[in-house]
Design a protein around this motif. Structure first.
Motif, PDB file in Angstrom:
ATOM      1  N   TRP A 134     -19.256 -27.093   5.205  1.00 47.80           N
ATOM      2  CA  TRP A 134     -18.604 -26.376   4.640  1.00 47.80           C
ATOM      3  C   TRP A 134     -16.945 -26.955   4.930  1.00 47.80           C
ATOM      4  N   PRO A 135     -16.611 -28.314   5.023  1.00 50.11           N
ATOM      5  CA  PRO A 135     -14.853 -28.489   5.740  1.00 50.11           C
ATOM      6  C   PRO A 135     -13.746 -27.775   4.724  1.00 50.11           C
ATOM      7  N   ALA A 136     -14.031 -27.354   3.894  1.00 45.07           N
ATOM      8  CA  ALA A 136     -12.712 -26.704   3.122  1.00 45.07           C
ATOM      9  C   ALA A 136     -12.610 -24.919   3.661  1.00 45.07           C
ATOM     10  N   GLU A 137     -13.354 -24.750   4.515  1.00 45.00           N
ATOM     11  CA  GLU A 137     -13.118 -23.181   4.890  1.00 45.00           C
ATOM     12  C   GLU A 137     -12.465 -23.040   6.021  1.00 45.00           C
ATOM     13  N   GLU A 138     -11.793 -21.997   6.079  1.00 47.28           N
ATOM     14  CA  GLU A 138     -11.010 -21.812   7.718  1.00 47.28           C
ATOM     15  C   GLU A 138     -11.320 -20.380   8.474  1.00 47.28           C
ATOM     16  N   PRO A 139     -11.773 -20.899   9.005  1.00 47.11           N
ATOM     17  CA  PRO A 139     -12.263 -22.176  10.056  1.00 47.11           C
ATOM     18  C   PRO A 139     -13.111 -23.027   9.457  1.00 47.11           C
ATOM     19  N   PRO A 140     -13.613 -24.269   9.728  1.00 45.97           N
ATOM     20  CA  PRO A 140     -14.317 -25.387   8.790  1.00 45.97           C
ATOM     21  C   PRO A 140     -15.419 -24.254   9.444  1.00 45.97           C
ATOM     22  N   GLU A 141     -16.210 -24.479   8.700  1.00 50.11           N
ATOM     23  CA  GLU A 141     -18.455 -24.149   8.994  1.00 50.11           C
ATOM     24  C   GLU A 141     -19.131 -25.191   8.191  1.00 50.11           C
ATOM     25  N   PHE A 142     -20.416 -24.263   9.357  1.00 47.33           N
ATOM     26  CA  PHE A 142     -21.671 -24.989   8.854  1.00 47.33           C
ATOM     27  C   PHE A 142     -22.525 -23.940   8.093  1.00 47.33           C
ATOM     28  N   GLN A 143     -23.403 -24.217   7.219  1.00 46.33           N
ATOM     29  CA  GLN A 143     -24.937 -23.342   7.037  1.00 46.33           C
ATOM     30  C   GLN A 143     -26.014 -24.072   7.712  1.00 46.33           C
ATOM     31  N   LEU A 144     -26.662 -23.129   8.271  1.00 46.93           N
ATOM     32  CA  LEU A 144     -27.870 -23.569   8.689  1.00 46.93           C
ATOM     33  C   LEU A 144     -28.906 -23.901   7.090  1.00 46.93           C
ATOM     34  N   ILE A 145     -29.762 -24.118   7.178  1.00 44.49           N
ATOM     35  CA  ILE A 145     -30.479 -24.318   5.915  1.00 44.49           C
ATOM     36  C   ILE A 145     -31.944 -24.570   6.473  1.00 44.49           C
ATOM     37  N   ASN A 146     -32.458 -24.917   7.366  1.00 35.88           N
ATOM     38  CA  ASN A 146     -33.650 -23.790   8.033  1.00 35.88           C
ATOM     39  C   ASN A 146     -34.059 -25.854   8.986  1.00 35.88           C
ATOM     40  N   ILE A 147     -34.740 -25.127  10.027  1.00 35.33           N
ATOM     41  CA  ILE A 147     -35.088 -25.933  11.357  1.00 35.33           C
ATOM     42  C   ILE A 147     -36.579 -26.005  10.622  1.00 35.33           C
ATOM     43  N   PHE A 148     -37.477 -26.843  10.695  1.00 33.77           N
ATOM     44  CA  PHE A 148     -38.686 -26.683  10.600  1.00 33.77           C
ATOM     45  C   PHE A 148     -39.559 -27.957  11.136  1.00 33.77           C
ATOM     46  N   ASP A 149     -40.819 -28.149  12.085  1.00 36.45           N
ATOM     47  CA  ASP A 149     -41.328 -29.407  12.585  1.00 36.45           C
ATOM     48  C   ASP A 149     -42.267 -29.729  11.470  1.00 36.45           C
ATOM     49  N   VAL A 150     -41.916 -31.246  11.250  1.00 43.41           N
ATOM     50  CA  VAL A 150     -42.207 -32.455  10.130  1.00 43.41           C
ATOM     51  C   VAL A 150     -44.118 -31.836  10.472  1.00 43.41           C
ATOM     52  N   ALA A 151     -44.346 -32.167  10.786  1.00 41.79           N
ATOM     53  CA  ALA A 151     -46.055 -31.969  11.344  1.00 41.79           C
ATOM     54  C   ALA A 151     -46.291 -30.517  10.397  1.00 41.79           C
TER      55      ALA A 151
END
Length: 101
Positions: free
Chosen positions: A78-95
Protein backbone atom coordinates in the motif's frame (compact mmCIF):
# COMPACT_ATOMS: atom_id res chain seq x y z
CA UNK A 1 13.17 4.24 0.54
CA UNK A 2 11.03 4.83 3.62
CA UNK A 3 10.48 1.96 5.99
CA UNK A 4 7.18 0.18 5.58
CA UNK A 5 4.74 -0.52 8.35
CA UNK A 6 2.74 -3.73 8.77
CA UNK A 7 -0.96 -2.88 8.66
CA UNK A 8 -2.62 -3.44 12.04
CA UNK A 9 -5.26 -5.59 10.30
CA UNK A 10 -2.49 -8.07 9.45
CA UNK A 11 -1.58 -8.77 13.06
CA UNK A 12 -4.37 -11.35 13.65
CA UNK A 13 -3.26 -13.27 10.54
CA UNK A 14 0.32 -13.37 11.79
CA UNK A 15 -0.75 -14.30 15.34
CA UNK A 16 -3.03 -17.11 14.13
CA UNK A 17 -0.26 -18.67 12.03
CA UNK A 18 2.38 -18.08 14.72
CA UNK A 19 0.32 -19.82 17.43
CA UNK A 20 -0.88 -22.69 15.23
CA UNK A 21 0.80 -26.05 14.77
CA UNK A 22 1.56 -25.22 11.13
CA UNK A 23 5.06 -23.70 11.45
CA UNK A 24 7.85 -26.23 11.05
CA UNK A 25 11.12 -25.87 12.90
CA UNK A 26 12.79 -22.65 11.79
CA UNK A 27 9.70 -21.25 10.00
CA UNK A 28 9.00 -18.60 12.62
CA UNK A 29 12.55 -17.28 12.36
CA UNK A 30 12.29 -17.21 8.55
CA UNK A 31 8.96 -15.36 8.62
CA UNK A 32 10.33 -12.90 11.17
CA UNK A 33 13.30 -12.25 8.86
CA UNK A 34 11.05 -11.89 5.78
CA UNK A 35 8.92 -9.29 7.56
CA UNK A 36 12.00 -7.45 8.83
CA UNK A 37 13.45 -7.25 5.32
CA UNK A 38 10.11 -6.07 3.89
CA UNK A 39 9.95 -3.35 6.54
CA UNK A 40 13.46 -2.11 5.82
CA UNK A 41 13.21 -2.55 2.03
CA UNK A 42 15.94 -5.17 1.52
CA UNK A 43 13.70 -8.14 0.68
CA UNK A 44 14.07 -8.02 -3.13
CA UNK A 45 17.73 -8.98 -3.07
CA UNK A 46 17.34 -11.48 -0.24
CA UNK A 47 14.49 -13.83 -1.14
CA UNK A 48 13.02 -15.58 -4.15
CA UNK A 49 9.76 -13.77 -4.92
CA UNK A 50 7.07 -13.44 -7.57
CA UNK A 51 4.49 -10.77 -8.28
CA UNK A 52 0.92 -11.85 -8.95
CA UNK A 53 0.41 -10.68 -12.52
CA UNK A 54 -3.24 -11.74 -12.51
CA UNK A 55 -3.95 -9.27 -9.72
CA UNK A 56 -6.70 -6.81 -10.58
CA UNK A 57 -5.00 -3.95 -8.70
CA UNK A 58 -1.56 -3.40 -10.24
CA UNK A 59 -1.05 -0.22 -8.18
CA UNK A 60 -1.35 -2.35 -5.03
CA UNK A 61 0.80 -5.33 -6.03
CA UNK A 62 0.54 -8.74 -4.39
CA UNK A 63 3.93 -10.40 -3.92
CA UNK A 64 4.68 -13.94 -2.79
CA UNK A 65 8.01 -14.29 -0.99
CA UNK A 66 9.47 -17.78 -0.69
CA UNK A 67 12.00 -18.02 2.18
CA UNK A 68 12.35 -21.79 1.77
CA UNK A 69 11.23 -24.30 -0.84
CA UNK A 70 7.62 -24.68 0.29
CA UNK A 71 7.04 -21.77 2.70
CA UNK A 72 5.16 -18.83 1.19
CA UNK A 73 4.50 -15.36 2.61
CA UNK A 74 1.96 -13.33 0.57
CA UNK A 75 1.81 -9.58 1.02
CA UNK A 76 0.20 -6.57 -0.66
CA UNK A 77 1.91 -3.19 -0.78
CA UNK A 78 0.00 0.00 0.00
CA UNK A 79 2.53 2.62 -1.18
CA UNK A 80 0.20 5.64 -0.98
CA UNK A 81 -0.35 5.33 2.76
CA UNK A 82 1.66 7.59 5.04
CA UNK A 83 3.82 5.94 6.18
CA UNK A 84 3.80 3.32 3.40
CA UNK A 85 2.27 0.05 4.56
CA UNK A 86 2.08 -3.58 3.60
CA UNK A 87 -0.66 -6.09 4.28
CA UNK A 88 0.08 -9.67 5.27
CA UNK A 89 -2.36 -11.75 3.22
CA UNK A 90 -1.32 -15.19 4.39
CA UNK A 91 1.51 -17.53 5.32
CA UNK A 92 1.35 -21.11 4.17
CA UNK A 93 3.30 -24.24 3.37
CA UNK A 94 2.65 -25.31 -0.20
CA UNK A 95 2.75 -29.01 0.71
CA UNK A 96 0.08 -28.56 3.42
CA UNK A 97 -1.95 -26.24 1.18
CA UNK A 98 -2.08 -28.89 -1.58
CA UNK A 99 -3.14 -31.57 0.91
CA UNK A 100 -6.10 -29.43 2.03
CA UNK A 101 -7.59 -29.33 -1.48
Amino acid sequence: MAELRLQPESEPILAEWWESTKPKEGDQQLVREVLRTVIDGTWRGRWYWTQDLADDQPLLPVVTIQPRETLMVRIRFWPAEEPPEFQLINIFDVAEHLNED
